[in-house]
Design a protein around this motif. Structure first.
Motif, PDB file in Angstrom:
ATOM      1  N   UNK A 196      17.040  40.174 -70.934  1.00  0.00           N
ATOM      2  CA  UNK A 196      17.647  39.805 -72.224  1.00  0.00           C
ATOM      3  C   UNK A 196      16.615  39.816 -73.336  1.00  0.00           C
ATOM      4  N   UNK A 197      15.353  39.511 -72.995  1.00  0.00           N
ATOM      5  CA  UNK A 197      14.281  39.456 -73.985  1.00  0.00           C
ATOM      6  C   UNK A 197      12.937  39.600 -73.268  1.00  0.00           C
ATOM      7  N   UNK A 198      11.861  39.566 -74.042  1.00  0.00           N
ATOM      8  CA  UNK A 198      10.508  39.513 -73.481  1.00  0.00           C
ATOM      9  C   UNK A 198      10.027  38.076 -73.666  1.00  0.00           C
ATOM     10  N   UNK A 199       9.563  37.464 -72.583  1.00  0.00           N
ATOM     11  CA  UNK A 199       9.267  36.030 -72.562  1.00  0.00           C
ATOM     12  C   UNK A 199       7.827  35.792 -72.129  1.00  0.00           C
ATOM     13  N   UNK A 200       7.091  34.935 -72.839  1.00  0.00           N
ATOM     14  CA  UNK A 200       5.763  34.482 -72.396  1.00  0.00           C
ATOM     15  C   UNK A 200       5.922  33.051 -71.902  1.00  0.00           C
ATOM     16  N   UNK A 201       5.568  32.834 -70.628  1.00  0.00           N
ATOM     17  CA  UNK A 201       5.727  31.525 -69.984  1.00  0.00           C
ATOM     18  C   UNK A 201       4.426  30.734 -69.997  1.00  0.00           C
ATOM     19  N   UNK A 202       4.563  29.420 -70.101  1.00  0.00           N
ATOM     20  CA  UNK A 202       3.404  28.522 -70.170  1.00  0.00           C
ATOM     21  C   UNK A 202       3.438  27.516 -69.021  1.00  0.00           C
ATOM     22  N   UNK A 203       2.265  26.981 -68.685  1.00  0.00           N
ATOM     23  CA  UNK A 203       2.158  25.888 -67.715  1.00  0.00           C
ATOM     24  C   UNK A 203       2.680  24.628 -68.407  1.00  0.00           C
ATOM     25  N   UNK A 204       3.798  24.123 -67.932  1.00  0.00           N
ATOM     26  CA  UNK A 204       4.378  22.914 -68.556  1.00  0.00           C
ATOM     27  C   UNK A 204       4.461  21.776 -67.526  1.00  0.00           C
ATOM     28  N   UNK A 205       3.419  21.738 -66.642  1.00  0.00           N
ATOM     29  CA  UNK A 205       3.402  20.687 -65.606  1.00  0.00           C
ATOM     30  C   UNK A 205       2.767  19.388 -66.107  1.00  0.00           C
ATOM     31  N   UNK A 206       2.229  19.443 -67.352  1.00  0.00           N
ATOM     32  CA  UNK A 206       1.725  18.217 -67.991  1.00  0.00           C
ATOM     33  C   UNK A 206       1.848  18.399 -69.510  1.00  0.00           C
ATOM     34  N   UNK A 207       1.322  17.411 -70.272  1.00  0.00           N
ATOM     35  CA  UNK A 207       1.514  17.415 -71.732  1.00  0.00           C
ATOM     36  C   UNK A 207       0.402  18.144 -72.469  1.00  0.00           C
ATOM     37  N   UNK A 208      -0.090  19.229 -71.890  1.00  0.00           N
ATOM     38  CA  UNK A 208      -1.238  19.940 -72.503  1.00  0.00           C
ATOM     39  C   UNK A 208      -0.850  20.625 -73.805  1.00  0.00           C
ATOM     40  N   UNK A 209       0.406  21.043 -73.965  1.00  0.00           N
ATOM     41  CA  UNK A 209       0.823  21.668 -75.240  1.00  0.00           C
ATOM     42  C   UNK A 209       2.209  21.140 -75.590  1.00  0.00           C
TER      43      UNK A 209
END
Ligand SMILES: NS(=O)(=O)c1ccco1
Ligand SMILES: [Zn+2]
Length: 258
Positions: free
Chosen positions: A61-74
């Motif tokens: 559906x789109x191009x997606x950049x995934x992030x580490x969201x296992x803590x509150x780093x961003x």
């Protein structure tokens, strides 16, 4: 047949499998001329200094950049938000050659493309999918892209697109900080809405930046090298016009920061 942006499976028929498409807080919307300025709305703060990008992928559906969201780093916080929301991914919506492709419109005008930075409320919900189904679960920052000069940093994304041409493809994409995609002003409009793709959950606090960023037609053209279809499929469908049109406001208030 799975949802998409074609005649047979596009936004006009999504309501058949996702009846919330006809709901009372659907997105995107048109932002009218006069929006009430709310002096109590503070600035939004994007704390992305320790963000960790993982990969870039084509989800069909789109191009997606995934992030580490296992803590509150961003996280983002402030503005209309009562909690910090974790950055999970960003992706784009765009048009065809020479055609506009933003989802939100401003006084009836579309932009060439729209970038969505998707965040979730990990204070109240254990998993993204739980947050995605809750009325205060997600916060999406929308940034308009208009055609003009080359964007100095967008090439890092467009140069990776040949690696994710087909649906289901992914490749490492480390060390990218989306702060480089922000305009100079963080002035915004905010309203309560939904995901703009199925399942269309009414779980998004939208924060739309007023100032667009400039990208070149050449850079946008590289988005259109992507395909909706997988490598093994016979049909080759160019990924373009992957945007949902504006939906009824249904009495909602839109607020403006300064
Ligand atoms: N397009 S969007 O940001 O509302 C979204 C995120 C996940 C699914 O749809
Ligand atoms: Zn989106």
């Amino acid at each position: 047949n799975h949802w998409g942006y074609g005649k047979e499976n596009g936004p006009d028929v999504w309501h058949k499998n996702y009846p919330v498409a006809l709901g009372s807080r659907q997105s995107p919307i048109d932002i009218p001329h006069q929006v009430s300025h709310d002096p109590s709305l503070g600035p939004i703060v994007l704390d992305y200094d320790h963000c960790t990008s993982i990969n870039i992928c084509n989800n069909g559906h789109s191009v997606v950049v995934n992030f580490d969201d296992t803590d509150d780093r961003s996280v983002i916080h402030g503005g209309p938000l009562e909690n910090p929301y974790r950055l999970s991914q960003f992706h784009f919506h765009w048009g065809g050659k020479g055609c506009d492709g933003s989802e939100h419109t401003v006084a009836g005008n579309s932009y060439a493309s729209e970038l969505h930075l998707v965040h979730w409320n990990a204070v109240k919900y254990k998993l993204f999918d739980h947050a995605a189904a809750a009325p205060d679960g997600l916060a999406v920052v929308g940034i308009f892209l208009e055609t003009g000069d080359d964007h100095r940093w967008l090439h890092t994304i467009t140069d990776a697109m040949y690696m994710v041409k087909y649906k289901g493809s992914a490749t490492d994409f480390k060390g990218f900080n989306p702060k480089c995609l922000l305009p100079s002003s963080l002035h915004y409009w905010t309203y309560l809405g939904s995901l703009t793709t199925p399942p269309l959950h009414e779980s998004v606090t939208w924060i739309l930046l007023k100032e667009p960023i400039a990208v070149s037609e050449k850079q946008l053209g590289k988005f259109r090298l992507l395909q909706f279809t997988g490598e093994e499929e016979d049909q080759r469908l160019r990924m373009e016009n992957n945007f949902r049109p504006p939906q009824p406001l249904k009495g909602r208030r839109i607020r403006s920061s300064n």
